[in-house]
Design an enzyme around this catalytic site. Structure first.
Site, PDB file in Angstrom:
ATOM      1  N   LYS A  32       5.420  98.751 136.061  1.00  0.00           N
ATOM      2  CA  LYS A  32       5.454  97.919 137.262  1.00  0.00           C
ATOM      3  C   LYS A  32       6.282  98.587 138.360  1.00  0.00           C
ATOM      4  O   LYS A  32       5.838  98.758 139.488  1.00  0.00           O
ATOM      5  CB  LYS A  32       6.058  96.545 136.933  1.00  0.00           C
ATOM      6  CG  LYS A  32       5.387  95.789 135.801  1.00  0.00           C
ATOM      7  CD  LYS A  32       4.026  95.276 136.169  1.00  0.00           C
ATOM      8  CE  LYS A  32       3.485  94.281 135.153  1.00  0.00           C
ATOM      9  NZ  LYS A  32       3.346  94.824 133.788  1.00  0.00           N
TER      10      LYS A  32
ATOM     11  N   LYS B 268       6.042  88.353 138.552  1.00  0.00           N
ATOM     12  CA  LYS B 268       5.725  88.853 137.211  1.00  0.00           C
ATOM     13  C   LYS B 268       6.923  89.581 136.616  1.00  0.00           C
ATOM     14  O   LYS B 268       7.743  90.162 137.336  1.00  0.00           O
ATOM     15  CB  LYS B 268       4.511  89.775 137.248  1.00  0.00           C
ATOM     16  CG  LYS B 268       4.592  90.947 138.204  1.00  0.00           C
ATOM     17  CD  LYS B 268       3.245  91.664 138.265  1.00  0.00           C
ATOM     18  CE  LYS B 268       3.226  92.778 139.287  1.00  0.00           C
ATOM     19  NZ  LYS B 268       1.903  93.429 139.378  1.00  0.00           N
TER      20      LYS B 268
ATOM     21  N   ARG C  57      -8.940  99.539 137.725  1.00  0.00           N
ATOM     22  CA  ARG C  57      -8.290 100.598 136.952  1.00  0.00           C
ATOM     23  C   ARG C  57      -8.876 101.936 137.368  1.00  0.00           C
ATOM     24  O   ARG C  57     -10.049 102.222 137.149  1.00  0.00           O
ATOM     25  CB  ARG C  57      -8.485 100.351 135.455  1.00  0.00           C
ATOM     26  CG  ARG C  57      -8.122 101.516 134.550  1.00  0.00           C
ATOM     27  CD  ARG C  57      -6.667 101.977 134.669  1.00  0.00           C
ATOM     28  NE  ARG C  57      -5.710 100.926 134.478  1.00  0.00           N
ATOM     29  CZ  ARG C  57      -5.273 100.514 133.293  1.00  0.00           C
ATOM     30  NH1 ARG C  57      -5.739 101.078 132.181  1.00  0.00           N
ATOM     31  NH2 ARG C  57      -4.365  99.554 133.222  1.00  0.00           N
TER      32      ARG C  57
ATOM     33  N   ARG D 277     -11.711  94.842 137.101  1.00  0.00           N
ATOM     34  CA  ARG D 277     -11.581  93.736 136.155  1.00  0.00           C
ATOM     35  C   ARG D 277     -11.490  92.450 136.961  1.00  0.00           C
ATOM     36  O   ARG D 277     -10.490  92.198 137.636  1.00  0.00           O
ATOM     37  CB  ARG D 277     -10.364  93.968 135.268  1.00  0.00           C
ATOM     38  CG  ARG D 277     -10.520  95.242 134.412  1.00  0.00           C
ATOM     39  CD  ARG D 277      -9.224  95.824 133.960  1.00  0.00           C
ATOM     40  NE  ARG D 277      -8.408  96.244 135.098  1.00  0.00           N
ATOM     41  CZ  ARG D 277      -7.170  96.733 134.978  1.00  0.00           C
ATOM     42  NH1 ARG D 277      -6.615  96.850 133.792  1.00  0.00           N
ATOM     43  NH2 ARG D 277      -6.494  97.103 136.045  1.00  0.00           N
TER      44      ARG D 277
ATOM     45  N   ARG E 158      -5.848  86.280 137.279  1.00  0.00           N
ATOM     46  CA  ARG E 158      -5.645  87.548 136.579  1.00  0.00           C
ATOM     47  C   ARG E 158      -6.981  88.139 136.150  1.00  0.00           C
ATOM     48  O   ARG E 158      -7.820  87.442 135.588  1.00  0.00           O
ATOM     49  CB  ARG E 158      -4.753  87.345 135.352  1.00  0.00           C
ATOM     50  CG  ARG E 158      -3.389  86.764 135.682  1.00  0.00           C
ATOM     51  CD  ARG E 158      -2.641  86.383 134.416  1.00  0.00           C
ATOM     52  NE  ARG E 158      -3.319  85.319 133.673  1.00  0.00           N
ATOM     53  CZ  ARG E 158      -2.932  84.861 132.482  1.00  0.00           C
ATOM     54  NH1 ARG E 158      -1.859  85.402 131.901  1.00  0.00           N
ATOM     55  NH2 ARG E 158      -3.603  83.896 131.885  1.00  0.00           N
TER      56      ARG E 158
ATOM     57  N   ASP F  44      -3.542 101.119 138.839  1.00  0.00           N
ATOM     58  CA  ASP F  44      -4.184  99.842 139.134  1.00  0.00           C
ATOM     59  C   ASP F  44      -4.068  99.549 140.621  1.00  0.00           C
ATOM     60  O   ASP F  44      -3.028  99.794 141.249  1.00  0.00           O
ATOM     61  CB  ASP F  44      -3.535  98.705 138.333  1.00  0.00           C
ATOM     62  CG  ASP F  44      -3.877  98.771 136.854  1.00  0.00           C
ATOM     63  OD1 ASP F  44      -4.769  99.557 136.479  1.00  0.00           O
ATOM     64  OD2 ASP F  44      -3.240  98.044 136.069  1.00  0.00           O
TER      65      ASP F  44
ATOM     66  N   GLU G 221       0.149  98.908 139.985  1.00  0.00           N
ATOM     67  CA  GLU G 221       0.826  99.375 138.774  1.00  0.00           C
ATOM     68  C   GLU G 221       0.458 100.830 138.516  1.00  0.00           C
ATOM     69  O   GLU G 221      -0.577 101.317 138.978  1.00  0.00           O
ATOM     70  CB  GLU G 221       0.442  98.537 137.537  1.00  0.00           C
ATOM     71  CG  GLU G 221       0.946  97.125 137.545  1.00  0.00           C
ATOM     72  CD  GLU G 221       0.699  96.394 136.216  1.00  0.00           C
ATOM     73  OE1 GLU G 221       0.436  97.068 135.195  1.00  0.00           O
ATOM     74  OE2 GLU G 221       0.768  95.156 136.217  1.00  0.00           O
TER      75      GLU G 221
ATOM     76  N   ASN H  79       0.089 102.803 134.976  1.00  0.00           N
ATOM     77  CA  ASN H  79       0.126 102.681 133.519  1.00  0.00           C
ATOM     78  C   ASN H  79       0.166 104.068 132.886  1.00  0.00           C
ATOM     79  O   ASN H  79      -0.720 104.889 133.118  1.00  0.00           O
ATOM     80  CB  ASN H  79      -1.100 101.910 133.034  1.00  0.00           C
ATOM     81  CG  ASN H  79      -1.088 100.474 133.533  1.00  0.00           C
ATOM     82  OD1 ASN H  79      -0.548  99.601 132.887  1.00  0.00           O
ATOM     83  ND2 ASN H  79      -1.670 100.240 134.703  1.00  0.00           N
TER      84      ASN H  79
END
Length: 317
Positions: A124, A159, A209, A224, A232, A272, A280, A282
């Site tokens: 994050k 979050k 993504r 997504r 979400r 992301d 984000e 990842n």
């Protein structure tokens, strides 16, 4: 090459969508040896980092897809590449594993992604290193600051910094309904730091993504898309994954970051983005390889193994 995957138990894999499985299958197709171990199998012993490591044979049978040899205690330096593919949670045991992997790296092991880089890039908080690509963001445990951020932006997302799969994400709109309670819960009454971001309405078009491999951008992303009343898009909470070509803005961000992240030891990154903003980075075990391949025909696993072979060749030269 001899490749060892530090990953979760194979009997928990869903091979129709697992990116680690896609990596294994492509590497095996090229004739590379595949081996596996878990974090708990590692030890520092007699001055060396070792692990109980098993060779894997892929059978081609979807119902009984692997055969495991008996584990053998081996030094991590015995392999041409170690791939860190253990899923979060990123807890203290994960941290300890990165310390052992980093020690093995100092002894000559070739580890991707580099353990120090994994440890340094909170998935994050790492986006704060590239503020030109993110939406208005606050990282704090202070109630006054968080409420002031809401007062400025009126529609926000809150979050935890250690969440995965969409866990613990809240949206608070203009009416500030339950804002105080949400802050108390997420920050544990001021004891835990959280991230707060301006809500990005383009989430309805998908949480994208974008994969960065070997300093290059995969030309397709997986959007997504949230379903029903969800905010979400995470697949773990019912989001639907739709592969599509990346946008000009996504390519701009990806091409700017990919070479920087590769230099920092990150062979594979899942960036992301929502709308025009990165949300984000990842780095532990990015996924979505198989969804992109199935929907577009682009073989992400082949691109990844190409990059891995290139890195190994560079290491040998």
């Amino acid at each position: 090459m001899k490749i060892a995957f530090a990953c979760d138990p194979l009997d928990g894999f869903k091979i129709y969508k697992d990116s680690t499985y896609a990596m294994m299958a492509e590497a095996a197709r090229r004739g590379h040896e595949i081996h596996v171990f878990q974090h708990k199998d590692m030890a520092f012993e007699a001055g060396k980092v070792v692990a109980n490591i098993s060779r894997v044979t892929l059978t081609g049978d979807n119902n009984d897809w692997y055969r495991l040899d008996a584990p053998i205690a081996q030094e991590l330096t015995a392999f041409d590449a170690i791939l860190e593919r253990t899923d979060p949670p990123f807890n203290m045991e994960y941290i300890y594993a990165t310390y052992l992997l980093e020690l093995a790296q100092q002894q000559g092991a070739r580890i991707f992604n580099k353990p120090e880089a994994i440890r340094s890039f909170n998935e994050k908080l790492a986006i704060a290193q590239f503020p030109q690509y993110i939406a208005p963001t606050l990282v704090s445990s202070d109630t006054t600051r968080i409420k002031a951020f809401h007062g400025e932006h009126r529609d926000i997302i809150l979050k935890p910094l250690d969440g995965m799969g969409g866990a613990g994400i809240f949206r608070v709109k203009d009416d500030a309904l339950n804002l105080g309670s949400i802050i108390e819960t997420l920050t544990d009454n001021g004891r835990q730091t959280i991230m707060v971001q301006r809500y990005i309405p383009e989430i309805t078009e998908g949480d994208k993504r974008i994969l960065l491999i070997g300093g290059q951008v995969v030309p397709y992303c997986l959007a997504r898309i949230p379903q029903g009343t969800e905010i979400r898009g995470n697949l773990a909470v019912g989001g639907v994954g739709v592969a599509r070509e990346i946008s000009a803005r996504d390519r701009e961000i990806g091409e700017a970051l990919a070479p920087i992240l590769l230099k920092r030891g990150l062979l594979l990154v899942g960036l992301d983005a929502i709308g025009d903003y990165m949300t984000e980075l990842n780095v532990t075990s990015p996924t979505c390889f198989q969804e992109i391949r199935e929907q577009t025909g682009f073989d992400v696993a082949a691109m990844f193994v190409d990059a891995l072979e290139k890195q190994a060749e560079a290491w040998n030269s």
